[in-house]
Design an enzyme around this catalytic site. Structure first.
Site, PDB file in Angstrom:
ATOM      1  CG  ASP A   1      -1.659   1.274   1.243  1.00  0.00           C
ATOM      2  OD1 ASP A   1      -2.292   1.657   0.305  1.00  0.00           O
ATOM      3  OD2 ASP A   1      -1.581   1.931   2.307  1.00  0.00           O
ATOM      4  CB  CYS A   2       0.809   4.334  -1.660  1.00  0.00           C
ATOM      5  SG  CYS A   2       1.955   5.700  -1.879  1.00  0.00           S
ATOM      6  CG  ASP A   3      -1.963   7.462   0.214  1.00  0.00           C
ATOM      7  OD1 ASP A   3      -1.093   8.495   0.024  1.00  0.00           O
ATOM      8  OD2 ASP A   3      -2.698   7.182  -0.617  1.00  0.00           O
TER       9      ASP A   3
END
Length: 232
Positions: A9-11
């Protein structure tokens, strides 16, 4: 032995963008008459697709015209992109984890737009770890908590779900990856507020990630080398 695919995942997992996102969401949503505090995102809606948040708020507070919503979202995302480029930092331990796990095939799987993913990775110097291996819900037209985004990324990368390890901080992403049939590591930075779902492995810091990934690799490594090329 071939290594499993890591789907990040990023955020909130790689970059500490969520406080900025929550702040800009609050400004934008309140401007069109949808009451929203930054704490609402961090508490109730973390990791949720923006238009799903809008739909839930309209159900509570009344409809807003599509033209106003489109204009608000365009302004919100422009303001957010500017702040991300100027203010963003990585999650502690994320860069160190990526360095230690650089031999593993990896990709980013995010509910956010691809342009935003590129902005935050470039702003924090993480872009070279992933090159073009970026999978956005907006590009795939499917979003967490549905499992289709993870399955789409795995398929494009040439891996079965059983040979993937997903790393996510938000419960919507953890549940999506579990439903996709993947091994899941939950970066639980709010253990007082969130409970790690059954069958996911909890870590409280990205500094713990390399050791857990190496341990899981013995369980999920594919029997044969999948199709994978740097920069794909």
């Amino acid at each position: 032995m071939p290594l499993p695919l890591l789907l990040f995942d990023c955020d909130g997992t790689l970059v500490d963008s969520e406080p900025l996102l929550a702040d800009e969401m609050s400004t934008g949503l309140n401007s069109v008459g949808l009451p929203f505090l930054p704490s609402d995102y961090l508490g109730e809606f973390r990791g949720t697709r923006f238009r799903n948040i809008v739909a839930q708020l309209q159900a509570r507070h009344g409809d807003v015209s599509n033209d106003r919503l489109d204009s608000m979202e365009t302004t919100m995302r422009a303001n957010l992109a500017r702040r991300l480029a100027q203010e963003l930092t990585t999650i502690p331990g994320a860069k160190e984890a990526l360095q230690q796990l650089s031999a593993y095939p990896s990709a980013v799987v995010s509910n956010g737009p691809e342009g935003k993913i590129r902005t935050v990775l470039k702003a924090t110097g993480l872009d070279h770890y992933f090159a073009e291996r970026l999978f956005s819900g907006y590009t795939a037209n499917c979003w967490k908590p549905e499992p289709c985004l993870h399955l789409h990324a795995a398929s494009i990368m040439g891996f079965s779900a059983a040979h993937c390890i997903a790393i996510d901080d938000a419960l919507v992403g953890v549940r999506a990856a579990l439903d996709a049939g993947m091994r899941v590591i939950h970066l639980n930075r709010f253990p007082d507020a969130e409970t790690t779902p059954e069958n996911a492995i909890m870590i409280s810091s990205m500094f713990q990630l390399p050791a857990v990934v190496r341990q899981l690799s013995q369980e999920v490594s594919p029997a044969a080398e999948p199709y994978y090329s740097e920069g794909k």
